[in-house]
Scaffold this active site. Sequence first.
Site, PDB file in Angstrom:
ATOM      1  N   GLU A  42       0.832  -1.193  -0.184  1.00 42.10           N
ATOM      2  CA  GLU A  42       0.068  -0.016  -0.094  1.00 42.10           C
ATOM      3  C   GLU A  42       0.661   1.379   0.084  1.00 42.10           C
ATOM      4  OE1 GLU A  42      -2.275   1.661   3.048  1.00 42.10           O
ATOM      5  OE2 GLU A  42      -0.247   1.920   4.219  1.00 42.10           O
ATOM      6  N   ASN A  43       2.153   1.345   0.299  1.00 39.06           N
ATOM      7  CA  ASN A  43       3.032   2.367   0.213  1.00 39.06           C
ATOM      8  C   ASN A  43       3.985   2.152  -0.935  1.00 39.06           C
ATOM      9  OD1 ASN A  43       3.141   1.949   3.625  1.00 39.06           O
ATOM     10  ND2 ASN A  43       2.066   3.497   2.594  1.00 39.06           N
ATOM     11  N   ASN A  66      -4.584   1.598   4.336  1.00 39.37           N
ATOM     12  CA  ASN A  66      -5.285   2.770   4.360  1.00 39.37           C
ATOM     13  C   ASN A  66      -5.023   3.825   3.029  1.00 39.37           C
ATOM     14  OD1 ASN A  66      -2.844   2.863   6.304  1.00 39.37           O
ATOM     15  ND2 ASN A  66      -3.386   5.076   6.124  1.00 39.37           N
ATOM     16  N   HIS A  67      -4.027   3.568   2.701  1.00 36.52           N
ATOM     17  CA  HIS A  67      -3.563   4.041   1.414  1.00 36.52           C
ATOM     18  C   HIS A  67      -3.897   3.588   0.096  1.00 36.52           C
ATOM     19  CE1 HIS A  67      -1.374   7.318   3.326  1.00 36.52           C
ATOM     20  NE2 HIS A  67      -0.541   6.339   4.056  1.00 36.52           N
ATOM     21  N   HIS A 123      -3.932  -4.414   8.965  1.00 39.73           N
ATOM     22  CA  HIS A 123      -3.495  -3.204   8.841  1.00 39.73           C
ATOM     23  C   HIS A 123      -3.724  -2.229   9.988  1.00 39.73           C
ATOM     24  CE1 HIS A 123      -0.820  -0.794   6.178  1.00 39.73           C
ATOM     25  NE2 HIS A 123      -1.476   0.056   6.388  1.00 39.73           N
ATOM     26  N   HIS A 142       1.239  -1.590   9.035  1.00 36.25           N
ATOM     27  CA  HIS A 142       1.081  -0.334   9.063  1.00 36.25           C
ATOM     28  C   HIS A 142       1.988   0.550   9.928  1.00 36.25           C
ATOM     29  CE1 HIS A 142      -1.191   3.524   8.851  1.00 36.25           C
ATOM     30  NE2 HIS A 142      -1.460   3.669  10.358  1.00 36.25           N
ATOM     31  N   HIS A 186       5.267   0.344  10.579  1.00 40.66           N
ATOM     32  CA  HIS A 186       6.735   0.156   9.890  1.00 40.66           C
ATOM     33  C   HIS A 186       7.566  -0.027  10.818  1.00 40.66           C
ATOM     34  CE1 HIS A 186       5.399   2.663   5.899  1.00 40.66           C
ATOM     35  NE2 HIS A 186       4.279   1.643   6.426  1.00 40.66           N
TER      36      HIS A 186
END
Length: 264
Positions: free
Chosen positions: A39-40, A67-68, A150, A175, A177
Amino acid sequence: MKIVFIGDIVGSVGRKALKSIMPRLKQAHPHAVFIANGENAAAGKGITSAIAKEIYEMGIQALTMGNHTWDQKEIFDFIDRDEKMVRPANFPPGTPGRGHTVIKVKDQELLIINLQGRTFLPPIDCPFRKVDEILEADKKKHKFVFVDFHAEATSEKIAMGWHLDGKVSAVVGTHTHVQTNDNRVLPQGTGYVTDVGMVGPRDGILGVERNAVLQKFKTQLPVRFVTDEGKWHFHAVVIELNDQTGSAKSINLIRYDEDQVFMD
């Protein structure tokens, strides 16, 4: 069955790290299923079709999100067609994409579920009720079940681990990291870790250029966050499952640093 799950891939540095480490992981775990959180992957925010293709070509067999998910507008053009990509299942009904998928591993199948927490994140549908709904519909059809939760709050992640103990093979957190040191097999046989960590810029702050983050903390003024460059670190877990029961036999951390990984 063995699963290697790779933490949040952050930007071009994260993709560079993945490309560097995947040959080593494939050699060390030749029969594993490789899953990653993507997602990142596009400059820290979302994913594109080209980047997903690049990651799959490196040997990743499924991608989870978070969420991204919707940060790159082209996601709407391909997420419904990509059967290897799962976004959080507790997004509201009618949301594009899928919250769970099944991938084949030789003569076996692995059910992959993605969920998103609600503490300190947008108030979407309940992840606990949603995962119960998915498992009820599955009716034990799949012996091997992997969950990427997440979420921001460690308490919410730990709660999900206990909620699913004995119901799924593994629950891993993403999430934040930062790799946590609480990897364990819970009493009823579910492998658990609160956060797998990230793959990307080592010397930023959670993958973001650190001076901007420091300015934000020190002044509370608006700043523009950009993905950091420079050297990388790589975080993942390897989970070994019992082929008869689907429960976890072990869950161990993987951690590499660009300055050290190739010294041996």
